[in-house]
Write an enzyme that holds these catalytic residues in place. Structure first.
Site, short mmCIF file in Angstrom:
data_model
loop_
_atom_site.label_atom_id
_atom_site.label_comp_id
_atom_site.label_asym_id
_atom_site.label_seq_id
_atom_site.Cartn_x
_atom_site.Cartn_y
_atom_site.Cartn_z
N ASP A 189 0.86 -1.20 0.00
CA ASP A 189 0.00 0.00 0.00
C ASP A 189 0.89 1.24 0.00
O ASP A 189 2.12 1.13 0.00
CB ASP A 189 -0.97 -0.02 1.21
CG ASP A 189 -2.30 0.63 0.85
OD1 ASP A 189 -2.29 1.77 0.37
OD2 ASP A 189 -3.36 -0.01 1.03
N HIS A 259 -2.93 2.97 -4.64
CA HIS A 259 -2.30 2.56 -3.37
C HIS A 259 -0.89 2.04 -3.66
O HIS A 259 -0.46 1.03 -3.08
CB HIS A 259 -3.15 1.50 -2.67
CG HIS A 259 -4.42 2.06 -2.08
ND1 HIS A 259 -4.47 2.71 -0.88
CD2 HIS A 259 -5.69 2.08 -2.56
CE1 HIS A 259 -5.71 3.10 -0.61
NE2 HIS A 259 -6.48 2.74 -1.64
N ASP A 325 -9.02 -0.75 -5.74
CA ASP A 325 -9.86 0.29 -5.13
C ASP A 325 -9.16 1.64 -5.12
O ASP A 325 -7.93 1.73 -5.22
CB ASP A 325 -10.22 -0.10 -3.68
CG ASP A 325 -8.98 -0.22 -2.79
OD1 ASP A 325 -7.98 -0.76 -3.27
OD2 ASP A 325 -9.02 0.25 -1.64
N GLU A 326 -9.96 2.66 -4.98
CA GLU A 326 -9.50 4.02 -4.69
C GLU A 326 -8.27 4.41 -5.51
O GLU A 326 -7.24 4.76 -4.96
CB GLU A 326 -9.19 4.13 -3.18
CG GLU A 326 -10.41 3.85 -2.32
CD GLU A 326 -10.10 3.80 -0.83
OE1 GLU A 326 -10.98 4.17 -0.06
OE2 GLU A 326 -9.00 3.38 -0.44
N GLU A 472 -4.91 1.37 10.15
CA GLU A 472 -4.45 2.74 10.47
C GLU A 472 -4.38 2.95 11.99
O GLU A 472 -3.45 3.57 12.50
CB GLU A 472 -5.40 3.78 9.87
CG GLU A 472 -5.32 3.93 8.36
CD GLU A 472 -6.31 3.04 7.62
OE1 GLU A 472 -6.73 2.00 8.18
OE2 GLU A 472 -6.65 3.37 6.47
C1 ACM Z 1 -11.33 -0.40 0.88
O1 ACM Z 1 -11.81 -0.34 2.01
N1 ACM Z 1 -10.69 0.65 0.36
C2 ACM Z 1 -11.42 -1.62 0.08
#
Ligand code: ACM
Length: 549
Positions: A189, A259, A325-326, A472
């Site tokens: 990440d 990421h 994702d993202e 986190e």
């Molecule tokens: C996620 O929670 N970004 C998969």
């Protein structure tokens, strides 16, 4: 001397191999989680006494059986003289199914695989009780059992904070007890690349270190403390083997195209280097960040090499998770190279470029003999017909995928994000800060992994469900346990038990009977009665991780 010692040995043998006497009447039944499909107990009648321990028939499963039963305080002996716990094969049973029969004299386990036998042993280990004289025993019972879903998972994020391999093993031990079969390991990440890749040493030399992290309890301030760490390939092999012995397959995740700041910091040529102010850094805060892989042949060659090593490290995983994702599209919008690649491939927008990227990576994943799974954003620009989707945002993405014949794993934020808050009662201390959200135990238990509105025939595309534990605000095993237990027990039950047997009050009753085991294992779970940590004595880390091992 000889003539005197022989009868003594013979008589000892006779004592240890004699059939055990039944226990006294057993009033308290078992409290198995997840609840079996069918459980018939004879309460008020004698059970199988464990006062002399148990003789296990020798065979390929006996070592594992001994370990599982010793873990709950039962003395074991592997012997073919009047064995009391015997295993047999019934090929008609499903891969993870089992039959378990306990009488005062004998315990039989039937399954078609060692995995099924392992689950029978977990049910047995959870059924240790006492007769009316206080003698340790199993109740007389018959169980027939098989899981509702084939994917019963938990995701561990080792990027924002990493636990040493020995703590990942502790997590695996608890997952195995509750019949989970999948650990999804988030290994790369923005804030750290945590898996050693021999061909690209800078991934860990550079990409596994950040200069600081947010302060626990003051999330917008830097702590000034460098944070670094990664798992060596030897450690990964060891954890994968440990998990396999406990019925758990580890699915690795290598995140693309977003990421990716840690990887791009290690190898800046993999990013969109033709944009202004290009300056990748391993990220030192939490959120979504702009650095994403360039969609170039150089990147795909890199990913091919990385996935080759990853596939070898996880030989039993049918999948490689590729994230997806993202992934903000700003850098692709600004990059002349990315725009040229879009034009050359007839891609109308950056969402189609994302789909192109994922499909290219899927080919690489397939070439290693694996299937691709990714977060529901892999749908952007069009879903590959062979990809599997991990649904985390909106359940409608699950319906969308299922209607197209794609498989899904349900990890919905509203119900299965175990990094989220669990309701009142948590200690008001920085170490117990959570990312946000609200997912009490009852909400996990209420979740049905099969979305409404799909047909019976389509249900087969729901592989199962998984809890996600983003780290986190989870710096170590103690906080991890607080976030995950006991909610993972609710998750275990919705992943295994038939929907029609679901009953929250009954579950909570059984949950209370599981707590002494968690106490004995020194798990810092969240007490269901008042939200307090079970182990107020433990100190939750706020800075750097323990070095590997
Ligand atoms: C996620 O929670 N970004 C998969």
């Amino acid at each position: 001397m000889k003539s005197r010692s022989l009868p003594l040995i013979a008589s000892l043998t006779l004592v240890t191999t004699a059939l055990a006497a039944p226990s006294g009447p057993v009033q308290e039944g078992s409290a198995i989680i997840p609840k079996p499909v069918s459980l018939q107990e004879k309460l008020g009648e004698p059970g199988f006494s464990l006062s002399q321990g148990i003789r296990i028939a020798p065979g390929s499963i006996s070592g594992m059986a001994s370990r599982v039963l010793q873990n709950v305080g039962i003395k074991t002996q592997i012997s073919d003289k009047n064995p009391e716990l015997v295993f047999s094969t019934d090929d008609k049973l499903g891969k993870e199914a089992y039959r378990l029969n306990v009488t005062p004299q004998k315990i039989t386990v039937e399954s078609s695989t060692p995995q099924g036998a392992f689950y029978a042993l977990q049910s047995l280990a959870q059924s240790v009780t006492k007769d009316d004289k206080g003698t340790i025993c199993f109740p007389t019972m018959a169980i027939e059992d098989a899981p509702r879903f084939s994917w019963r998972g938990l995701m561990v994020d080792s990027c924002r904070h990493m636990m040493p391999a020995k703590d990942i093993k502790k997590v695996i031990d608890l997952l195995a007890r509750y019949k989970f079969n999948t650990l999804h390991w988030h290994l790369t990440d923005d804030q750290g690349w945590r898996i050693e890749i021999k061909k690209y040493p800078k991934l860990t030399e550079v990409g596994s270190s950040r200069t600081h992290s947010p302060i626990m309890g003051q999330r917008n301030k830097p702590d000034g403390v460098p944070y670094s760490g990664y798992y060596t390939q030897d450690e990964i092999k060891d954890v994968v083997k440990y998990a396999k012995q406990r019925g758990i397959t580890i699915i690795p995740e290598i995140e693309v195209p977003g990421h990716a700041a840690a990887a791009i910091t290690a190898y800046p040529e993999l990013g969109n280097k033709d944009i202004e102010n290009y300056d990748p850094k391993v990220v030192c805060s939490w959120g979504v960040f702009p650095y994403i892989f360039a969609p170039t042949e150089e990147t795909f060659k890199f990913l091919d090499d990385v996935l080759t090593e990853v596939a070898e490290l996880f030989p039993d995983s049918p999948f490689i998770h590729v994230g997806g994702d993202e992934a903000p599209k700003d850098q692709w919008k600004k990059s002349a190279t990315a725009q040229k690649i879009m034009k050359e491939n007839g891609l109308k927008n950056e969402e189609e470029l994302q789909s192109y990227f994922i499909r290219r990576v899927e080919k690489l994943v397939n070439s290693k003999g694996k299937r691709l799974i990714g977060w529901d954003e892999i749908n952007e620009g069009g879903l590959s017909p062979t990809a599997s989707m991990m649904v985390w945002r909106d359940i409608r993405w699950a319906r969308h995928a299922i209607e197209r014949g794609n498989d899904v794993v349900m990890t919905h934020t509203d119900s299965l994000y175990l990094d989220y808050s669990q309701g009142p009662g948590a200690p008001n201390k920085p170490e117990y800060e959570v990312i946000g959200g609200n997912v009490p135990l009852e909400k996990v238990y209420a979740f049905n992994p099969v979305p409404s509105g799909i047909t019976k025939e389509q249900e087969k595309h729901v592989l199962g469900c998984q809890g996600n534990v983003w780290s986190e605000y989870i710096p170590d095993i103690n906080k991890f346990q607080y976030q995950v237990f006991p909610r993972a027990l609710a998750l275990a039950e919705i992943a295994w038990t038939p929907l029609e047997l679901k009953n929250e009050a009954d579950f909570k009753n059984r949950l209370n009977k599981q707590l002494p085991y968690l106490d004995e294992q020194k798990v810092n779970y969240r007490r269901p009665d008042n939200g307090a940590p079970a182990r107020p004595d433990v100190v939750i880390k706020t800075t750097a991780p323990e070095k590997n091992q």
